[in-house]
Design a protein around this motif. Sequence first.
Motif, PDB file in Angstrom:
ATOM      1  N   GLN A 100      -1.105   5.122   3.922  1.00  0.00           N
ATOM      2  CA  GLN A 100      -2.298   4.283   4.047  1.00  0.00           C
ATOM      3  C   GLN A 100      -2.882   4.335   5.444  1.00  0.00           C
ATOM      4  OE1 GLN A 100      -3.740   2.607   1.590  1.00  0.00           O
ATOM      5  NE2 GLN A 100      -5.300   1.984   3.031  1.00  0.00           N
TER       6      GLN A 100
ATOM      7  N   ILE B 110     -21.718   1.210  17.213  1.00  0.00           N
ATOM      8  CA  ILE B 110     -22.629   0.948  18.329  1.00  0.00           C
ATOM      9  C   ILE B 110     -21.811   0.940  19.599  1.00  0.00           C
ATOM     10  CG2 ILE B 110     -24.160  -0.446  16.955  1.00  0.00           C
ATOM     11  CD1 ILE B 110     -22.873  -2.808  18.423  1.00  0.00           C
TER      12      ILE B 110
ATOM     13  N   PRO C 152       0.838  -1.189   0.000  1.00  0.00           N
ATOM     14  CA  PRO C 152       0.000   0.000   0.000  1.00  0.00           C
ATOM     15  C   PRO C 152       0.880   1.249   0.000  1.00  0.00           C
ATOM     16  CG  PRO C 152       0.046  -0.972   2.154  1.00  0.00           C
ATOM     17  CD  PRO C 152       0.770  -1.905   1.268  1.00  0.00           C
TER      18      PRO C 152
ATOM     19  N   LYS D  53     -10.998   6.717   8.047  1.00  0.00           N
ATOM     20  CA  LYS D  53     -12.166   5.937   7.681  1.00  0.00           C
ATOM     21  C   LYS D  53     -12.830   5.343   8.909  1.00  0.00           C
ATOM     22  CE  LYS D  53     -12.244   1.883   7.297  1.00  0.00           C
ATOM     23  NZ  LYS D  53     -12.440   0.448   7.145  1.00  0.00           N
TER      24      LYS D  53
ATOM     25  N   MET E  72      -6.504   2.686  17.279  1.00  0.00           N
ATOM     26  CA  MET E  72      -5.336   2.749  16.408  1.00  0.00           C
ATOM     27  C   MET E  72      -4.415   3.886  16.822  1.00  0.00           C
ATOM     28  SD  MET E  72      -7.227   1.959  12.847  1.00  0.00           S
ATOM     29  CE  MET E  72      -5.865   1.894  11.749  1.00  0.00           C
TER      30      MET E  72
ATOM     31  N   LEU F  42     -14.984  -3.519  18.965  1.00  0.00           N
ATOM     32  CA  LEU F  42     -14.865  -2.080  18.750  1.00  0.00           C
ATOM     33  C   LEU F  42     -15.369  -1.751  17.379  1.00  0.00           C
ATOM     34  CD1 LEU F  42     -11.293  -1.642  20.024  1.00  0.00           C
ATOM     35  CD2 LEU F  42     -13.336  -1.151  21.207  1.00  0.00           C
ATOM     36  N   SER F  43     -16.345  -0.841  17.294  1.00  0.00           N
ATOM     37  CA  SER F  43     -16.974  -0.636  16.002  1.00  0.00           C
ATOM     38  C   SER F  43     -16.289   0.416  15.174  1.00  0.00           C
ATOM     39  CB  SER F  43     -18.398  -0.213  16.147  1.00  0.00           C
ATOM     40  OG  SER F  43     -19.019  -0.950  17.068  1.00  0.00           O
TER      41      SER F  43
ATOM     42  N   MET G 292     -12.564   2.110  17.192  1.00  0.00           N
ATOM     43  CA  MET G 292     -11.456   1.517  16.462  1.00  0.00           C
ATOM     44  C   MET G 292     -10.446   2.565  16.077  1.00  0.00           C
ATOM     45  SD  MET G 292     -10.432  -1.329  15.422  1.00  0.00           S
ATOM     46  CE  MET G 292      -9.013  -1.782  14.515  1.00  0.00           C
TER      47      MET G 292
ATOM     48  N   SER H 282     -15.152   7.654  10.713  1.00  0.00           N
ATOM     49  CA  SER H 282     -16.301   8.229  10.032  1.00  0.00           C
ATOM     50  C   SER H 282     -17.468   7.271   9.917  1.00  0.00           C
ATOM     51  CB  SER H 282     -15.910   8.678   8.631  1.00  0.00           C
ATOM     52  OG  SER H 282     -15.787   7.540   7.803  1.00  0.00           O
ATOM     53  N   LYS H 283     -17.428   6.141  10.570  1.00  0.00           N
ATOM     54  CA  LYS H 283     -18.561   5.228  10.482  1.00  0.00           C
ATOM     55  C   LYS H 283     -19.470   5.424  11.689  1.00  0.00           C
ATOM     56  CE  LYS H 283     -17.707   1.041   9.137  1.00  0.00           C
ATOM     57  NZ  LYS H 283     -17.367   0.023   8.190  1.00  0.00           N
ATOM     58  N   ASN H 284     -20.676   4.903  11.588  1.00  0.00           N
ATOM     59  CA  ASN H 284     -21.604   4.983  12.719  1.00  0.00           C
ATOM     60  C   ASN H 284     -21.596   3.649  13.416  1.00  0.00           C
ATOM     61  OD1 ASN H 284     -22.270   7.260  11.363  1.00  0.00           O
ATOM     62  ND2 ASN H 284     -24.019   6.321  10.378  1.00  0.00           N
TER      63      ASN H 284
ATOM     64  N   ILE I  60      -5.361   7.159   6.118  1.00  0.00           N
ATOM     65  CA  ILE I  60      -6.684   6.935   5.538  1.00  0.00           C
ATOM     66  C   ILE I  60      -7.459   5.932   6.376  1.00  0.00           C
ATOM     67  CG2 ILE I  60      -7.899   6.313   3.457  1.00  0.00           C
ATOM     68  CD1 ILE I  60      -5.603   7.054   1.874  1.00  0.00           C
ATOM     69  N   ASP I  61      -6.743   4.930   6.922  1.00  0.00           N
ATOM     70  CA  ASP I  61      -7.437   3.957   7.753  1.00  0.00           C
ATOM     71  C   ASP I  61      -8.028   4.606   8.990  1.00  0.00           C
ATOM     72  OD1 ASP I  61      -5.275   1.083   7.208  1.00  0.00           O
ATOM     73  OD2 ASP I  61      -7.022   1.821   6.166  1.00  0.00           O
TER      74      ASP I  61
END
Lengths: 180, 294, 176
Positions: free
Chosen positions: B42, B56, B38, B49, B216, B207-208, B212, B52-54, B45-46
Amino acid sequence: MANHERNIWEKIADQLRSKSLWMLHYCTGCGAIELPPSMTSRFDMERFGMGPMATPRQADILFITGYLSAKTLRRVIYTYEQMPEPKYVIGFGSCTLNGGIYYDSYATINRLDYYIPVDLYIAGCMPRPEALLEAFNELMKMIRKGEANGWRDYKENYDWYKSNQIRSLGEVLVHDEFHE
Amino acid sequence: MMTIIRVAAVLLTGFFVGLTLEGVSRKIIARIQRRYGPPWYQNFIDVFKALSKNGITHGWIFDFGILMALGGVIATLAFVPLGDLVAFPGLDNLFIIVYLFAVGALGMAMGMVGSGNPNSSIGVARALTQMLGYEIPYMISVSAVMYYYKTASVSELMLSQQDSWTLLKMPLGGIVAFISLLGMLGKKPFDTPIAPAEIASGPMVELSAKYMGLLMLMHTFSIFVEIGLFVDIFLGISNYWTFLIKFTVIWILATLISSVLPRFRIEQVVKFYWKVPLGLAFLQALFVLLGWVF
Amino acid sequence: MMSSMSEIVKNLKTLVKKLEIVEIDEREVKIEVPCEKTLNVLSFLKGNGYSHLSILTAVDWIEENKFEIVYVLFSWENGGKFVVSTKIDRKKAKFVSVMHLWPIARFYERELHEFFGIQFEGNDDMRPLFLENWDSLPPLRKDFDPLEYSKEKFPDREYIKDVIYEAKVIRGDLNG
């Protein structure tokens, strides 16, 4: 999938998201034999940013590689609803399209679209790793344009998907010796 | 005022250099396996990303555990001297750093157990057992160094290596500290707590999304703390830029070793650490007490 | 057949009067027995070294209205195989269980109960093994139509064009 209006933050997030997708390491059916060649040295998958991930809570893509029996479909629906949004599903092989060579079997489903929303299909029995890599690039282009909206479809038409699942499966809750 | 700028400089260095070097290590592993890897950015970006998710959540113990872990590690990083950039001069005692580092690990343990998945309990038990393995040889060899230089402050330990490096004066202690460093970083052959295919990623299994991303970041900062301590104590006087160069060399060496070895089981890890490195650390302490230093 | 096997067959003939013997290979012999004497034959064979039950399965003869239950026994000493088969009635499918001889037969009989509908006395563990929520005939019987079941439960994909016709044209079977 219909196009959805995105504001500027979602557009930037989609650009970043398309470069680092994580797939769930869940190999169902006989198509899973094509995943290790795409991950190793000849057809390298990591240079696009994709990598395997062990838990559904952190994965973006769910691969359905091959046929699904009714028993497996219940567990796949559990897994799909456990993933956080936004999430994408890729149907792999001709058994997800119209039943493939098992079209007259009493235990396998014939059309994956009725039960969970699918963004992209790959035809073949089995597709080569080159076809797999082209499908990844296609999915990344769809994400950047904003066309990969399967998860929104699932939330809006939840009753339709649920009625299809109950018609084919009877019930979606799993009762087996392990859970009880 | 200057303190705030220095603390911000330390934290920003940890963020950018840490994430860049993780991407570089992925590229090196890919080149060893004869494929392209990669791009070097990289990991940035991980992290973006993942944030930026939804996701729980599982209750307040879960949220609080991960925040405590991240806060503990950031507080630890603020005390570590990077070459001659010291954020809190006079306060960078080795015992403070080791104590605060335990807050991070215990916070993560508490948060993971609060999620209710049996995989995470197994992973946390393995992580704490491994900590029992690598801490003892590490503390013995570092105590030998502190006894020789008669000080416990990290920047003073670095400044008193004017004639030669500690690694050349006490080679056994340096080797033992490097082996313990591999265990602390969680790289193969000692990455039993995070084994991806055995126990579904161990402590990180529930971890959602935002959690997460925070995990990191915590991993990146803790790498910086561990390798930073090793470079300061064992590898001679350095200003800010030579510190970064030595950091990169040690990180690439650890990556090269970890990319060719398989994974130990947890009882093999503890047995290994309590046989050879512990014996060498005792030998080194004996040599220092008798005065036999190079 | 091998000499040891022919000796056993001779001893068997004194046990059971009505036997039919088919020799398939040098090391494989098929024996058909009436259903009352099956347990005696099986215990006799187990005592003579044929102690490994390879498989327990059934065949559906729908014209004669019978099920044929097949046991395959294997000996580790000389590598010989005995295939023992009986025929039972199809409408009231009942047989005795061989769980006391071979404990593995419990799972084979569970599978036969699920896929053919045969009851086994002495084995009270008749839960379904592979299928969940099954609501139709036992599927391996010959009067069950899997294509019709699949079309009714799992809907097909509707195509706008007739793809089978187009595929035949492309392949050259029909001249379009």
